[in-house]
Design a protein around this motif. Structure first.
Motif, PDB file in Angstrom:
ATOM      1  N   LEU A  78     -61.525 -15.993  56.139  1.00  0.00           N
ATOM      2  CA  LEU A  78     -61.005 -14.635  56.249  1.00  0.00           C
ATOM      3  C   LEU A  78     -61.737 -13.710  55.283  1.00  0.00           C
ATOM      4  CD1 LEU A  78     -58.914 -12.704  57.484  1.00  0.00           C
ATOM      5  CD2 LEU A  78     -57.387 -13.345  55.615  1.00  0.00           C
ATOM      6  N   ARG A  79     -62.292 -12.638  55.804  1.00  0.00           N
ATOM      7  CA  ARG A  79     -62.965 -11.636  54.976  1.00  0.00           C
ATOM      8  C   ARG A  79     -62.029 -10.477  54.672  1.00  0.00           C
ATOM      9  NH1 ARG A  79     -68.698  -9.344  56.637  1.00  0.00           N
ATOM     10  NH2 ARG A  79     -69.379 -11.236  55.579  1.00  0.00           N
ATOM     11  N   ARG A  80     -61.332  -9.966  55.730  1.00  0.00           N
ATOM     12  CA  ARG A  80     -60.426  -8.837  55.505  1.00  0.00           C
ATOM     13  C   ARG A  80     -59.468  -8.684  56.686  1.00  0.00           C
ATOM     14  NH1 ARG A  80     -65.153  -6.206  57.117  1.00  0.00           N
ATOM     15  NH2 ARG A  80     -64.875  -5.034  59.049  1.00  0.00           N
ATOM     16  N   GLU A  81     -58.397  -7.924  56.422  1.00  0.00           N
ATOM     17  CA  GLU A  81     -57.453  -7.544  57.468  1.00  0.00           C
ATOM     18  C   GLU A  81     -57.609  -6.049  57.688  1.00  0.00           C
ATOM     19  OE1 GLU A  81     -52.709  -7.733  58.581  1.00  0.00           O
ATOM     20  OE2 GLU A  81     -53.453  -8.805  56.831  1.00  0.00           O
ATOM     21  N   ASN A  82     -57.806  -5.637  58.929  1.00  0.00           N
ATOM     22  CA  ASN A  82     -57.978  -4.227  59.256  1.00  0.00           C
ATOM     23  C   ASN A  82     -56.630  -3.534  59.425  1.00  0.00           C
ATOM     24  OD1 ASN A  82     -60.817  -4.405  59.281  1.00  0.00           O
ATOM     25  ND2 ASN A  82     -60.791  -5.162  61.398  1.00  0.00           N
ATOM     26  N   LYS A  83     -56.636  -2.218  59.370  1.00  0.00           N
ATOM     27  CA  LYS A  83     -55.403  -1.428  59.506  1.00  0.00           C
ATOM     28  C   LYS A  83     -54.734  -1.637  60.862  1.00  0.00           C
ATOM     29  CE  LYS A  83     -56.654   2.225  56.293  1.00  0.00           C
ATOM     30  NZ  LYS A  83     -56.949   3.664  56.117  1.00  0.00           N
ATOM     31  N   ASN A  84     -55.521  -1.958  61.883  1.00  0.00           N
ATOM     32  CA  ASN A  84     -54.953  -2.158  63.223  1.00  0.00           C
ATOM     33  C   ASN A  84     -54.367  -3.562  63.413  1.00  0.00           C
ATOM     34  OD1 ASN A  84     -57.178  -3.819  63.526  1.00  0.00           O
ATOM     35  ND2 ASN A  84     -58.097  -2.643  65.199  1.00  0.00           N
ATOM     36  N   GLY A  85     -54.380  -4.375  62.349  1.00  0.00           N
ATOM     37  CA  GLY A  85     -53.805  -5.714  62.416  1.00  0.00           C
ATOM     38  C   GLY A  85     -54.798  -6.798  62.784  1.00  0.00           C
ATOM     39  N   SER A  86     -56.016  -6.416  63.093  1.00  0.00           N
ATOM     40  CA  SER A  86     -57.025  -7.431  63.406  1.00  0.00           C
ATOM     41  C   SER A  86     -57.544  -8.057  62.119  1.00  0.00           C
ATOM     42  CB  SER A  86     -58.179  -6.816  64.213  1.00  0.00           C
ATOM     43  OG  SER A  86     -58.862  -5.852  63.451  1.00  0.00           O
ATOM     44  N   LEU A  87     -58.064  -9.267  62.251  1.00  0.00           N
ATOM     45  CA  LEU A  87     -58.576 -10.021  61.108  1.00  0.00           C
ATOM     46  C   LEU A  87     -60.067 -10.284  61.304  1.00  0.00           C
ATOM     47  CD1 LEU A  87     -55.718 -12.661  60.978  1.00  0.00           C
ATOM     48  CD2 LEU A  87     -55.953 -10.656  59.518  1.00  0.00           C
ATOM     49  N   VAL A  88     -60.846 -10.051  60.275  1.00  0.00           N
ATOM     50  CA  VAL A  88     -62.286 -10.291  60.339  1.00  0.00           C
ATOM     51  C   VAL A  88     -62.583 -11.562  59.565  1.00  0.00           C
ATOM     52  CG1 VAL A  88     -64.580  -9.420  59.771  1.00  0.00           C
ATOM     53  CG2 VAL A  88     -62.800  -7.840  60.550  1.00  0.00           C
ATOM     54  N   TYR A  89     -63.193 -12.531  60.252  1.00  0.00           N
ATOM     55  CA  TYR A  89     -63.588 -13.802  59.654  1.00  0.00           C
ATOM     56  C   TYR A  89     -65.112 -13.841  59.570  1.00  0.00           C
ATOM     57  CZ  TYR A  89     -58.914 -15.744  59.904  1.00  0.00           C
ATOM     58  OH  TYR A  89     -57.582 -15.976  59.701  1.00  0.00           O
ATOM     59  N   ALA A  90     -65.624 -14.261  58.431  1.00  0.00           N
ATOM     60  CA  ALA A  90     -67.069 -14.354  58.218  1.00  0.00           C
ATOM     61  C   ALA A  90     -67.460 -15.815  58.078  1.00  0.00           C
ATOM     62  CB  ALA A  90     -67.458 -13.590  56.960  1.00  0.00           C
TER      63      ALA A  90
END
Length: 112
Positions: free
Chosen positions: A26-38
Motif C-alpha cells: 500500500l502506497r496511499r489511500e485517495n480521497k475517493n476511497g481508492s487504494l494505490v499499491y506500488a
C-alpha cells in the motif's frame, strides 16, 4: 484485463497484494476511497489502483525485475535460510538435500 489477485504478506509482515506473481504494498489511500499499491521492489515504478477490492487501474509500464517465486519454491528457500542459521553443525549441502527431499515428498503427497 485480468483483475484476479490475492492478498499476501510482505517480508515485514504487512498486508500486500499479489498480482501475476508480483508483490505490491500500500502506497496511499485517495480521497475517493481508492487504494494505490506500488510494487515492493523499490526501484520498480509499477502501481495498481484498487477500489472495493477490485483492480480499477494498473500501470502499463513493465516491471524492471523478475516476478516473485511461486509460493512453494519461496517456502523451500525460507526453510533453507532458517535451517542454515539454526543447524550450524550441518553442512549447507546436507541441509539443501534434506529440504529438497521434504519438498518433493510434500509435492508427491499433494498429487495423490
Amino acid at each position: 484485463m485480468d483483475t484476479k489477485f490475492t492478498w499476501s504478506i510482505t517480508q515485514k509482515g504487512e498486508k500486500a497484494l499479489l498480482y501475476k506473481n508480483y508483490l505490491y504494498g500500500l502506497r496511499r489511500e485517495n480521497k475517493n476511497g481508492s487504494l494505490v499499491y506500488a510494487c515492493t521492489n523499490k526501484s520498480c515504478p509499477r502501481v495498481i489502483t484498487l477500489k472495493n477490492d477490485a483492480i480499477i487501474q494498473y500501470d502499463v509500464t513493465r516491471h524492471n525485475h523478475d516476478p516473485r517465486l511461486a509460493d512453494d519454491v519461496q517456502n523451500v528457500f525460507t526453510g533453507l535460510k532458517r535451517r542454515v542459521i539454526t543447524d550450524v553443525d550441518k553442512s549447507i549441502g546436507k541441509i539443501y538435500e534434506e529440504e529438497v527431499k521434504k519438498f518433493v515428498s510434500n509435492l508427491a503427497f499433494a498429487i495423490h
